[in-house]
Design a protein around this motif. Sequence first.
Motif, PDB file in Angstrom:
ATOM      1  N   MET A   1       0.850  -1.163   0.000  1.00  0.00           N
ATOM      2  CA  MET A   1       0.000   0.000   0.000  1.00  0.00           C
ATOM      3  C   MET A   1       0.903   1.234   0.000  1.00  0.00           C
ATOM      4  N   ALA A   2       0.494   2.259  -0.723  1.00  0.00           N
ATOM      5  CA  ALA A   2       1.290   3.477  -0.852  1.00  0.00           C
ATOM      6  C   ALA A   2       0.862   4.511   0.183  1.00  0.00           C
ATOM      7  N   THR A   3       1.775   5.416   0.461  1.00  0.00           N
ATOM      8  CA  THR A   3       1.499   6.548   1.334  1.00  0.00           C
ATOM      9  C   THR A   3       1.469   7.797   0.479  1.00  0.00           C
ATOM     10  N   LEU A   4       0.467   8.628   0.687  1.00  0.00           N
ATOM     11  CA  LEU A   4       0.300   9.855  -0.080  1.00  0.00           C
ATOM     12  C   LEU A   4       0.244  11.028   0.882  1.00  0.00           C
ATOM     13  N   THR A   5       1.068  12.019   0.649  1.00  0.00           N
ATOM     14  CA  THR A   5       1.051  13.223   1.472  1.00  0.00           C
ATOM     15  C   THR A   5       0.451  14.352   0.650  1.00  0.00           C
ATOM     16  N   ILE A   6      -0.555  15.025   1.198  1.00  0.00           N
ATOM     17  CA  ILE A   6      -1.179  16.152   0.497  1.00  0.00           C
ATOM     18  C   ILE A   6      -1.164  17.375   1.400  1.00  0.00           C
ATOM     19  N   ARG A   7      -1.226  18.533   0.780  1.00  0.00           N
ATOM     20  CA  ARG A   7      -1.309  19.774   1.536  1.00  0.00           C
ATOM     21  C   ARG A   7      -2.688  20.380   1.303  1.00  0.00           C
ATOM     22  N   ILE A   8      -3.416  20.585   2.373  1.00  0.00           N
ATOM     23  CA  ILE A   8      -4.722  21.233   2.302  1.00  0.00           C
ATOM     24  C   ILE A   8      -4.795  22.246   3.441  1.00  0.00           C
ATOM     25  N   PRO A   9      -5.660  23.226   3.303  1.00  0.00           N
ATOM     26  CA  PRO A   9      -5.810  24.199   4.388  1.00  0.00           C
ATOM     27  C   PRO A   9      -6.230  23.511   5.696  1.00  0.00           C
ATOM     28  N   ASP A  10      -5.776  24.072   6.797  1.00  0.00           N
ATOM     29  CA  ASP A  10      -6.099  23.506   8.112  1.00  0.00           C
ATOM     30  C   ASP A  10      -7.609  23.382   8.311  1.00  0.00           C
ATOM     31  N   ALA A  11      -8.351  24.366   7.846  1.00  0.00           N
ATOM     32  CA  ALA A  11      -9.809  24.336   8.022  1.00  0.00           C
ATOM     33  C   ALA A  11     -10.418  23.135   7.296  1.00  0.00           C
ATOM     34  N   HIS A  12      -9.915  22.813   6.112  1.00  0.00           N
ATOM     35  CA  HIS A  12     -10.418  21.647   5.377  1.00  0.00           C
ATOM     36  C   HIS A  12     -10.074  20.362   6.120  1.00  0.00           C
ATOM     37  N   ARG A  13      -8.860  20.294   6.619  1.00  0.00           N
ATOM     38  CA  ARG A  13      -8.431  19.115   7.380  1.00  0.00           C
ATOM     39  C   ARG A  13      -9.318  18.928   8.592  1.00  0.00           C
ATOM     40  N   ASP A  14      -9.617  20.017   9.292  1.00  0.00           N
ATOM     41  CA  ASP A  14     -10.469  19.938  10.481  1.00  0.00           C
ATOM     42  C   ASP A  14     -11.869  19.455  10.122  1.00  0.00           C
ATOM     43  N   ARG A  15     -12.410  19.955   9.017  1.00  0.00           N
ATOM     44  CA  ARG A  15     -13.752  19.541   8.599  1.00  0.00           C
ATOM     45  C   ARG A  15     -13.766  18.069   8.191  1.00  0.00           C
ATOM     46  N   LEU A  16     -12.713  17.634   7.482  1.00  0.00           N
ATOM     47  CA  LEU A  16     -12.628  16.223   7.100  1.00  0.00           C
ATOM     48  C   LEU A  16     -12.492  15.329   8.335  1.00  0.00           C
ATOM     49  N   ALA A  17     -11.716  15.761   9.306  1.00  0.00           N
ATOM     50  CA  ALA A  17     -11.559  14.989  10.540  1.00  0.00           C
ATOM     51  C   ALA A  17     -12.897  14.896  11.274  1.00  0.00           C
ATOM     52  N   ALA A  18     -13.650  15.989  11.292  1.00  0.00           N
ATOM     53  CA  ALA A  18     -14.967  15.974  11.935  1.00  0.00           C
ATOM     54  C   ALA A  18     -15.916  15.038  11.194  1.00  0.00           C
ATOM     55  N   MET A  19     -15.863  15.061   9.865  1.00  0.00           N
ATOM     56  CA  MET A  19     -16.702  14.171   9.065  1.00  0.00           C
ATOM     57  C   MET A  19     -16.351  12.714   9.349  1.00  0.00           C
ATOM     58  N   ALA A  20     -15.069  12.421   9.413  1.00  0.00           N
ATOM     59  CA  ALA A  20     -14.632  11.056   9.698  1.00  0.00           C
ATOM     60  C   ALA A  20     -15.127  10.616  11.072  1.00  0.00           C
ATOM     61  N   ALA A  21     -14.974  11.478  12.062  1.00  0.00           N
ATOM     62  CA  ALA A  21     -15.408  11.142  13.418  1.00  0.00           C
ATOM     63  C   ALA A  21     -16.918  10.898  13.454  1.00  0.00           C
ATOM     64  N   GLN A  22     -17.664  11.740  12.746  1.00  0.00           N
ATOM     65  CA  GLN A  22     -19.120  11.587  12.718  1.00  0.00           C
ATOM     66  C   GLN A  22     -19.523  10.244  12.122  1.00  0.00           C
ATOM     67  N   ARG A  23     -18.739   9.769  11.166  1.00  0.00           N
ATOM     68  CA  ARG A  23     -19.029   8.495  10.514  1.00  0.00           C
ATOM     69  C   ARG A  23     -18.378   7.313  11.225  1.00  0.00           C
ATOM     70  N   GLY A  24     -17.639   7.593  12.269  1.00  0.00           N
ATOM     71  CA  GLY A  24     -16.975   6.527  13.005  1.00  0.00           C
ATOM     72  C   GLY A  24     -15.783   5.943  12.264  1.00  0.00           C
ATOM     73  N   LEU A  25     -15.116   6.782  11.483  1.00  0.00           N
ATOM     74  CA  LEU A  25     -13.972   6.339  10.688  1.00  0.00           C
ATOM     75  C   LEU A  25     -12.725   7.114  11.079  1.00  0.00           C
ATOM     76  N   SER A  26     -11.597   6.554  10.721  1.00  0.00           N
ATOM     77  CA  SER A  26     -10.360   7.318  10.835  1.00  0.00           C
ATOM     78  C   SER A  26     -10.299   8.265   9.645  1.00  0.00           C
ATOM     79  N   LEU A  27      -9.510   9.298   9.767  1.00  0.00           N
ATOM     80  CA  LEU A  27      -9.337  10.235   8.660  1.00  0.00           C
ATOM     81  C   LEU A  27      -8.756   9.499   7.450  1.00  0.00           C
TER      82      LEU A  27
END
Length: 75
Positions: A1-27
């Motif tokens: 499996m490959a590792t991918l590093t991306i750069r996104i604004p902190d606000a987007h990362r926070d929203r994605l983390a919240a979405m993941a948590a709401q769905r019971g998933l890891s980011l």
Amino acid sequence: MATLTIRIPDAHRDRLAAMAAQRGLSLNKLMEELSVRALAEHDTEMRFRMRAARGKVTRGLKLLDELDRRHAEEP
């Protein structure tokens, strides 16, 4: 499996983390699921475009006219 590093604004990362948590998933799992959806959408569009390129415009328009006619006849 490959590792991918991306750069996104902190606000987007926070929203994605919240979405993941709401769905019971890891980011990581959320990003995997989102990438699968994006690839499926892309593949569907490419298949549609390939079929459209092989099709005949006049036949397609006749089919749409027939659908319109049948829809107009429905109660």
